[in-house]
Design a protein around this motif. Structure first.
Motif, mmCIF file in Angstrom:
data_model
loop_
_atom_site.group_PDB
_atom_site.id
_atom_site.type_symbol
_atom_site.label_atom_id
_atom_site.label_comp_id
_atom_site.label_asym_id
_atom_site.label_seq_id
_atom_site.Cartn_x
_atom_site.Cartn_y
_atom_site.Cartn_z
ATOM 1 N N GLU A 123 0.832 -1.206 0.000
ATOM 2 C CA GLU A 123 0.000 0.000 0.000
ATOM 3 C C GLU A 123 0.867 1.257 0.000
ATOM 4 O O GLU A 123 0.544 2.239 -0.664
ATOM 5 N N MET A 124 1.966 1.214 0.732
ATOM 6 C CA MET A 124 2.900 2.347 0.737
ATOM 7 C C MET A 124 3.487 2.548 -0.663
ATOM 8 O O MET A 124 3.600 3.678 -1.136
ATOM 9 N N LYS A 126 2.154 1.753 -3.511
ATOM 10 C CA LYS A 126 1.118 2.330 -4.380
ATOM 11 C C LYS A 126 0.949 3.822 -4.109
ATOM 12 O O LYS A 126 0.843 4.618 -5.031
ATOM 13 N N GLU A 127 0.921 4.168 -2.827
ATOM 14 C CA GLU A 127 0.703 5.559 -2.429
ATOM 15 C C GLU A 127 1.840 6.473 -2.906
ATOM 16 O O GLU A 127 1.604 7.620 -3.280
ATOM 17 N N LEU A 128 3.050 5.965 -2.886
ATOM 18 C CA LEU A 128 4.221 6.777 -3.244
ATOM 19 C C LEU A 128 4.809 6.374 -4.595
ATOM 20 O O LEU A 128 5.985 6.620 -4.866
ATOM 21 N N SER A 129 3.978 5.778 -5.422
ATOM 22 C CA SER A 129 4.405 5.320 -6.739
ATOM 23 C C SER A 129 5.019 6.462 -7.535
ATOM 24 O O SER A 129 4.537 7.587 -7.511
ATOM 25 N N ARG A 181 -4.911 1.365 6.390
ATOM 26 C CA ARG A 181 -5.101 2.603 5.620
ATOM 27 C C ARG A 181 -4.699 3.831 6.439
ATOM 28 O O ARG A 181 -4.036 4.740 5.925
ATOM 29 N N VAL A 206 -0.927 3.904 6.759
ATOM 30 C CA VAL A 206 -0.337 4.274 5.470
ATOM 31 C C VAL A 206 -0.389 5.786 5.298
ATOM 32 O O VAL A 206 0.595 6.409 4.887
ATOM 33 N N LYS A 207 -1.519 6.409 5.635
ATOM 34 C CA LYS A 207 -1.639 7.869 5.540
ATOM 35 C C LYS A 207 -0.590 8.556 6.415
ATOM 36 O O LYS A 207 0.080 9.493 5.976
ATOM 37 N N THR A 253 2.991 7.871 5.122
ATOM 38 C CA THR A 253 3.185 8.600 3.872
ATOM 39 C C THR A 253 3.546 10.051 4.150
ATOM 40 O O THR A 253 4.482 10.605 3.560
ATOM 41 N N ARG A 310 7.053 11.899 3.265
ATOM 42 C CA ARG A 310 7.041 13.124 2.461
ATOM 43 C C ARG A 310 7.744 14.282 3.168
ATOM 44 O O ARG A 310 8.288 15.178 2.510
#
Length: 152
Positions: free
Chosen positions: A52-53, A55-58, A138, A141-142, A145, A149
């Motif tokens: 999931e990480m 995907k989020e930071l793809s 989820r 992950v938020k 993320t 960042r």
């Protein structure tokens, strides 16, 4: 991006944009049968979380293969081995290296790691497909993320 040929081909064409790498740290211990199921479940959760990480930071992060180690091993030896991995990783232009794990033993060595440790609170057992666990993943992950960042 993941450690697979399709993604690596894409990475090689755009590596100046992919400056972050994540390495999942997963212990195992087959000789302790009473912990096998719990350890396996944590591995499953960490795999879902890591994916999931990714995907989020793809487009900005590469997910490395899992770093496995025996649970009862000397953690100083593993720290040195992991830092050897980082030396090889740094040949590419990765500026930010993150390690992610449920294993709290890494926290004692955090200052000696050549990267940033993300320690997640332990998940005991459960159903990987349950709504509660998916919701917890989820939310984490938020949070993670945003943490990653902040390094950019």
């Amino acid at each position: 991006m993941k450690w697979r040929s399709k993604d690596l081909k894409q990475y090689l064409q755009a590596k100046e944009y992919i400056d972050t790498i994540m390495v999942p740290l997963v212990p195992f211990h087959l000789s302790n049968e009473q912990d096998m199921e719990k350890d396996s479940f944590r591995n499953e959760v960490l795999t879902v979380f890591s994916n999931e990480m990714e995907k989020e930071l793809s487009g900005r992060m590469m997910l490395m293969p899992v770093y496995n180690y025996i649970k009862s091993t000397d953690m100083n030896v593993e720290k040195d081995r992991l830092n050897d991995w980082v030396e090889d990783i740094k040949v590419q232009p990765f500026k930010h290296i993150f390690f992610i794990t449920f294993d709290s033993k890494w926290r004692k060595l955090e200052q000696e790691l050549d990267g940033t440790l993300i320690w997640l609170p332990t998940v005991q057992t459960g159903d990987i497909l349950s709504k509660e666990l998916q919701s917890m993943i989820r939310e984490q992950v938020k949070e993670i993320t945003e943490f990653i960042r902040s390094y950019w």
